[in-house]
Design a protein around this motif. Structure first.
Motif: not given
Length: 62
Positions: A38-43, A45-50
Motif C-alpha cells: 500500500t502507498s496509502d498512509p491511512v490504510s 495506519n489501519a493495518r498497524l492499529m488492527k
C-alpha cells in the motif's frame, strides 16, 4: 526527557516507489523486508492499529 517509543519493526519507503515496506529481524534468521502493498498512509495506519503494532511475525495472517 521523553524517550521515543521503540518498535520491533521499521516502516520505510524504497526509493522509486510509493509503497510502504516493513523491516524486522527474526533471531537466527536475520533481517526480513516485506512490502505492505500500500502507498496509502491511512490504510497503513489501519493495518498497524488492527495488529496492535505487534512484531510482524506475531500477527495473524489476513
Amino acid at each position: 526527557m521523553i524517550e521515543a517509543e521503540t518498535k520491533p519493526y521499521k516502516l520505510f519507503q524504497r526509493p522509486g516507489t510509493s509503497k510502504w515496506w516493513v523491516r524486522f529481524s527474526i533471531k537466527g534468521h536475520g533481517q526480513v523486508r516485506k512490502s505492505l502493498e500500500t502507498s496509502d498512509p491511512v490504510s497503513l495506519n489501519a493495518r498497524l492499529m488492527k495488529s496492535g503494532s505487534k512484531h510482524p511475525t506475531e500477527r495473524e495472517t489476513v
